[in-house]
Motif scaffolding. Structure first.
Motif, mmCIF file in Angstrom:
data_model
loop_
_atom_site.group_PDB
_atom_site.id
_atom_site.type_symbol
_atom_site.label_atom_id
_atom_site.label_comp_id
_atom_site.label_asym_id
_atom_site.label_seq_id
_atom_site.Cartn_x
_atom_site.Cartn_y
_atom_site.Cartn_z
ATOM 1 N N UNK A 37 0.644 -1.121 0.102
ATOM 2 C CA UNK A 37 -0.062 0.035 -0.011
ATOM 3 C C UNK A 37 0.952 1.137 -0.070
ATOM 4 N N UNK A 38 0.591 2.214 -0.834
ATOM 5 C CA UNK A 38 1.341 2.961 -1.129
ATOM 6 C C UNK A 38 0.964 4.455 -1.523
ATOM 7 N N UNK A 39 1.533 5.649 -1.227
ATOM 8 C CA UNK A 39 0.851 6.826 -1.641
ATOM 9 C C UNK A 39 2.150 7.875 -2.243
ATOM 10 N N UNK A 40 1.894 8.581 -3.253
ATOM 11 C CA UNK A 40 2.573 9.706 -3.846
ATOM 12 C C UNK A 40 3.976 9.001 -4.117
ATOM 13 N N UNK A 41 5.241 9.550 -3.647
ATOM 14 C CA UNK A 41 6.214 8.967 -4.117
ATOM 15 C C UNK A 41 6.481 7.510 -3.645
ATOM 16 N N UNK A 42 5.821 6.983 -2.776
ATOM 17 C CA UNK A 42 5.694 5.492 -2.399
ATOM 18 C C UNK A 42 4.946 4.819 -3.325
ATOM 19 N N UNK A 43 4.148 5.340 -3.912
ATOM 20 C CA UNK A 43 3.389 4.671 -4.978
ATOM 21 C C UNK A 43 4.278 4.417 -6.548
ATOM 22 N N UNK A 44 5.030 5.356 -6.530
ATOM 23 C CA UNK A 44 6.064 5.297 -7.691
ATOM 24 C C UNK A 44 7.197 4.252 -7.340
ATOM 25 N N UNK A 45 7.514 4.313 -6.059
ATOM 26 C CA UNK A 45 8.395 3.095 -5.579
ATOM 27 C C UNK A 45 7.546 1.681 -5.949
ATOM 28 N N UNK A 46 6.401 1.773 -5.557
ATOM 29 C CA UNK A 46 5.421 0.370 -5.384
ATOM 30 C C UNK A 46 5.332 0.057 -7.077
ATOM 31 N N UNK A 47 5.137 0.701 -7.850
ATOM 32 C CA UNK A 47 5.095 0.238 -9.158
ATOM 33 C C UNK A 47 6.498 -0.076 -9.715
ATOM 34 N N UNK A 48 7.493 0.785 -9.238
ATOM 35 C CA UNK A 48 8.888 0.102 -9.713
ATOM 36 C C UNK A 48 9.053 -1.210 -9.200
ATOM 37 N N UNK A 49 8.793 -1.389 -8.226
ATOM 38 C CA UNK A 49 9.075 -2.770 -7.344
ATOM 39 C C UNK A 49 8.281 -3.730 -8.055
ATOM 40 N N UNK A 50 7.143 -3.762 -8.333
ATOM 41 C CA UNK A 50 6.204 -4.583 -8.993
ATOM 42 C C UNK A 50 6.708 -5.157 -10.361
ATOM 43 N N UNK A 51 6.976 -3.883 -11.280
ATOM 44 C CA UNK A 51 7.312 -4.020 -12.526
ATOM 45 C C UNK A 51 8.686 -4.940 -12.557
ATOM 46 N N UNK A 52 9.553 -4.553 -11.665
ATOM 47 C CA UNK A 52 11.001 -5.362 -11.554
ATOM 48 C C UNK A 52 10.568 -6.873 -11.114
ATOM 49 N N UNK A 53 9.586 -6.984 -10.148
ATOM 50 C CA UNK A 53 9.529 -8.501 -9.629
ATOM 51 C C UNK A 53 8.964 -9.315 -11.055
ATOM 52 N N UNK A 54 8.232 -8.814 -12.104
ATOM 53 C CA UNK A 54 7.635 -9.235 -12.853
ATOM 54 C C UNK A 54 8.871 -10.014 -13.959
ATOM 55 N N UNK A 55 9.761 -9.269 -14.063
ATOM 56 C CA UNK A 55 10.856 -9.434 -15.041
ATOM 57 C C UNK A 55 11.888 -10.437 -14.391
ATOM 58 N N UNK A 56 12.166 -10.039 -13.098
ATOM 59 C CA UNK A 56 13.625 -10.450 -12.447
ATOM 60 C C UNK A 56 13.430 -10.775 -11.046
ATOM 61 N N UNK A 57 12.358 -11.059 -10.377
ATOM 62 C CA UNK A 57 12.385 -11.192 -8.796
ATOM 63 C C UNK A 57 12.679 -10.169 -8.160
ATOM 64 N N UNK A 58 13.217 -10.315 -7.036
ATOM 65 C CA UNK A 58 13.777 -9.391 -5.999
ATOM 66 C C UNK A 58 14.778 -8.666 -6.635
ATOM 67 N N UNK A 59 15.842 -9.259 -7.232
ATOM 68 C CA UNK A 59 17.100 -8.607 -7.950
ATOM 69 C C UNK A 59 16.470 -7.680 -9.035
ATOM 70 N N UNK A 60 15.530 -8.183 -9.661
ATOM 71 C CA UNK A 60 14.652 -7.325 -11.040
ATOM 72 C C UNK A 60 14.152 -5.996 -10.314
ATOM 73 N N UNK A 61 13.636 -6.221 -9.122
ATOM 74 C CA UNK A 61 12.930 -5.096 -8.414
ATOM 75 C C UNK A 61 14.120 -4.124 -8.047
ATOM 76 N N UNK A 62 15.162 -4.391 -7.363
ATOM 77 C CA UNK A 62 16.175 -3.474 -7.063
ATOM 78 C C UNK A 62 16.702 -3.012 -8.504
#
Length: 260
Positions: A37-62
């Motif tokens: 659950x995220x807000x504002x800049x946190x929401x941007x972090x959240x979608x970046x995390x999720x997008x990275x996990x789709x392609x490469x798991x935890x390392x992809x999220x990083x």
């Protein structure tokens, strides 16, 4: 591996602090993030995390987080044109609120509505999000954590929680829409401002969902301060801190106590 959920606060450029915290959690490898659950800049972090996990798991999220914030850091290249003047002003050792650029923009936000202050409705974050986040894959993948992005409905004054599988770039921008600078973001006929006014972030989507109820809150807005604000800018800053923390504090106070 322990399953957890994340609650990510907003806070403008302080979102880079949230990035650092999440990067360390992902690097550790002992936690599996089920939902965010995220807000504002946190929401941007959240979608970046999720997008990275789709392609490469935890390392992809990083990697995705690193790419996003690297691109954010490049957005200030325009202001490099004024660096000689900025260095001169800094040499005067004025408080930050007396910096001419800061004071000028602050004054304009109190005189002009967003449609005049930003007549072309320019938001550089939209292009950046479209470049770094594949929203279609994010919404369809079972590898990504469930997302809950918080925004404020301007008309009703109620909290709106956008969630997968219907997360769009507009939903992220709505969660991060500060009204002095940007026009309200329209989504499905309703208009939204920054979610921090009503949920920074909202905890209940994480508590009352099926799955882990262990929530890690990454907070960037100070709850307490020992020093009393004196200058006008300090007073305004403290008002904003209290306002943007109020919804989180109230919600945490209502949470049920753990058994035993």
């Amino acid at each position: 591996m322990k399953r957890v959920t994340l609650a990510l606060q907003g806070g403008g450029a302080h979102g880079a602090f949230v990035w650092g915290v999440v990067d360390r959690l992902l690097e550790d490898g002992r936690l599996q993030i089920e939902a965010i659950s995220a807000t504002s800049a946190g929401a941007m972090n959240a979608v970046a995390i999720a997008a990275g996990m789709v392609t490469g798991g935890a390392e992809g999220a990083r990697q995705s987080l690193h790419e996003f914030w690297r691109e954010v850091s490049r957005m200030d290249s325009f202001y490099d044109l004024f660096s000689p003047l900025s260095r001169l002003i800094k040499g005067l050792r004025l408080p930050p609120e007396y910096h001419p650029f800061h004071a000028g923009i602050h004054l304009l936000t109190h005189l002009l509505p967003p449609n005049l202050l930003n007549p072309f409705d320019y938001n550089p974050l939209k292009a950046l999000l479209m470049k770094t986040v594949d929203f279609a894959r994010l919404n369809q993948s079972s590898e990504a954590p469930v997302l809950f992005l918080n925004a404020t409905n301007v008309r009703t004054g109620k909290l709106k929680v956008f969630q997968t599988p219907t997360i769009t770039v507009e939903a992220v921008l709505a969660s991060a829409c500060l009204p002095p600078y940007f026009r309200a973001i329209e989504v499905d006929g309703e208009h939204y401002w920054d979610g921090g006014y009503l949920g920074n972030p909202a905890i209940y989507p994480l508590i009352y969902r099926n799955g882990s109820r262990d929530v890690i809150i990454v907070q960037v807005t100070a709850i307490t301060r020992d020093e009393l604000p004196v200058r006008a800018a300090e007073v305004l800053h403290r008002i904003n801190e209290i306002s943007f923390n109020s919804s989180l504090m109230r919600e945490c106070a209502r949470l049920p106590s753990p058994p035993g």
